[in-house]
Design a protein around this motif. Structure first.
Motif, PDB file in Angstrom:
ATOM      1  N   GLU A   1       0.872  -1.060   0.134  1.00  0.00           N
ATOM      2  CA  GLU A   1      -0.006  -0.068   0.172  1.00  0.00           C
ATOM      3  C   GLU A   1       0.979   1.219   0.033  1.00  0.00           C
ATOM      4  O   GLU A   1       1.868   1.365   0.687  1.00  0.00           O
ATOM      5  CB  GLU A   1      -0.876   0.023   1.275  1.00  0.00           C
ATOM      6  CG  GLU A   1      -1.827  -1.244   1.410  1.00  0.00           C
ATOM      7  CD  GLU A   1      -1.130  -2.194   2.136  1.00  0.00           C
ATOM      8  OE1 GLU A   1       0.035  -2.237   2.426  1.00  0.00           O
ATOM      9  OE2 GLU A   1      -1.899  -3.356   2.313  1.00  0.00           O
ATOM     10  N   LYS A   2       0.515   2.349  -0.616  1.00  0.00           N
ATOM     11  CA  LYS A   2       1.082   3.596  -0.763  1.00  0.00           C
ATOM     12  C   LYS A   2      -0.105   4.849  -0.615  1.00  0.00           C
ATOM     13  O   LYS A   2      -1.122   4.492  -1.016  1.00  0.00           O
ATOM     14  CB  LYS A   2       1.616   3.816  -1.992  1.00  0.00           C
ATOM     15  CG  LYS A   2       3.134   3.303  -2.514  1.00  0.00           C
ATOM     16  CD  LYS A   2       3.406   3.408  -3.605  1.00  0.00           C
ATOM     17  CE  LYS A   2       4.588   2.663  -4.265  1.00  0.00           C
ATOM     18  NZ  LYS A   2       5.089   3.009  -5.366  1.00  0.00           N
ATOM     19  N   LYS A   3       0.189   5.807   0.025  1.00  0.00           N
ATOM     20  CA  LYS A   3      -0.424   6.763  -0.002  1.00  0.00           C
ATOM     21  C   LYS A   3      -0.010   8.100  -0.785  1.00  0.00           C
ATOM     22  O   LYS A   3       1.309   8.399  -0.995  1.00  0.00           O
ATOM     23  CB  LYS A   3      -0.657   7.684   1.320  1.00  0.00           C
ATOM     24  CG  LYS A   3      -1.308   6.705   2.574  1.00  0.00           C
ATOM     25  CD  LYS A   3      -1.531   7.833   3.999  1.00  0.00           C
ATOM     26  CE  LYS A   3      -2.426   6.407   4.701  1.00  0.00           C
ATOM     27  NZ  LYS A   3      -2.379   7.194   5.900  1.00  0.00           N
ATOM     28  N   LEU A   4      -0.966   8.487  -1.868  1.00  0.00           N
ATOM     29  CA  LEU A   4      -0.575   9.436  -2.790  1.00  0.00           C
ATOM     30  C   LEU A   4      -1.522  10.623  -2.637  1.00  0.00           C
ATOM     31  O   LEU A   4      -2.524  10.459  -2.236  1.00  0.00           O
ATOM     32  CB  LEU A   4      -0.447   8.806  -4.247  1.00  0.00           C
ATOM     33  CG  LEU A   4       0.443   7.821  -4.594  1.00  0.00           C
ATOM     34  CD1 LEU A   4       0.073   7.377  -5.846  1.00  0.00           C
ATOM     35  CD2 LEU A   4       1.903   8.054  -4.475  1.00  0.00           C
ATOM     36  N   LYS A   5      -0.976  11.850  -2.731  1.00  0.00           N
ATOM     37  CA  LYS A   5      -1.734  13.131  -2.867  1.00  0.00           C
ATOM     38  C   LYS A   5      -2.518  13.186  -4.042  1.00  0.00           C
ATOM     39  O   LYS A   5      -1.811  13.013  -4.854  1.00  0.00           O
ATOM     40  CB  LYS A   5      -0.938  14.036  -2.232  1.00  0.00           C
ATOM     41  CG  LYS A   5      -0.818  14.476  -0.892  1.00  0.00           C
ATOM     42  CD  LYS A   5      -0.126  15.623  -0.608  1.00  0.00           C
ATOM     43  CE  LYS A   5       0.432  15.750   0.866  1.00  0.00           C
ATOM     44  NZ  LYS A   5       1.207  16.885   1.099  1.00  0.00           N
TER      45      LYS A   5
END
Ligand SMILES: Cc1cc2nc3c(=O)[nH]c(=O)nc-3n(C[C@H](O)[C@H](O)[C@H](O)COP(=O)(O)OP(=O)(O)OC[C@H]3O[C@@H](n4cnc5c(N)ncnc54)[C@H](O)[C@@H]3O)c2cc1C
Length: 91
Positions: A5-9
């Motif tokens: 999982e990754k968090k991207l704006k």
């Protein structure tokens, strides 16, 4: 997949998932095992499934792919089915 999982704006998110695995009803009705990507599981380089006499090929086995792969896998799976039925390889 867990751990990737990754968090991207972003300002807007459009989901175009497309092919996300085999339709569940078919593997379920045959009792077929699925792989982590929702495709029918077969041993490496083989088309047999966990159920004797049931084979998988093409997108259902490989995941979303190309027509040329569907053709190639269809032929290879047919040869494997022939060997399964006849008890010997014809090539
Ligand atoms: C929008 C789109 C564009 C694409 N563009 C390209 C391209 O430009 N070039 C390229 O090489 N590939 C392209 N592909 C991929 C290519 O179409 C597939 O990889 C290929 O068709 C897979 O062949 P297949 O025989 O495995 O599955 P499919 O072609 O999906 O065939 C499966 C068949 O099984 C039938 N079926 C399903 N359930 C049942 C059931 N219970 N009983 C009986 N029959 C059933 C379905 O009706 C279908 O006819 C594209 C795919 C999509 C969705």
């Amino acid at each position: 997949m867990k751990g990737t999982e990754k968090k991207l704006k972003c300002d807007m998110l459009l989901i175009a998932a497309g092919f996300i695995g085999a339709e569940k009803y078919l593997p379920e009705s045959f009792g077929l095992n699925l792989g982590p990507r929702g495709t029918v599981a077969t041993p490496e380089g083989k088309y047999s499934t966990n159920v004797p006499g049931v084979f998988a090929a093409g997108d259902m086995r490989r995941g979303q792919s190309l027509v040329v792969w569907a053709l190639t896998e269809g032929r290879a799976a047919a040869a494997e089915v022939d060997e399964y039925l006849m008890g010997y390889r014809n090539r």
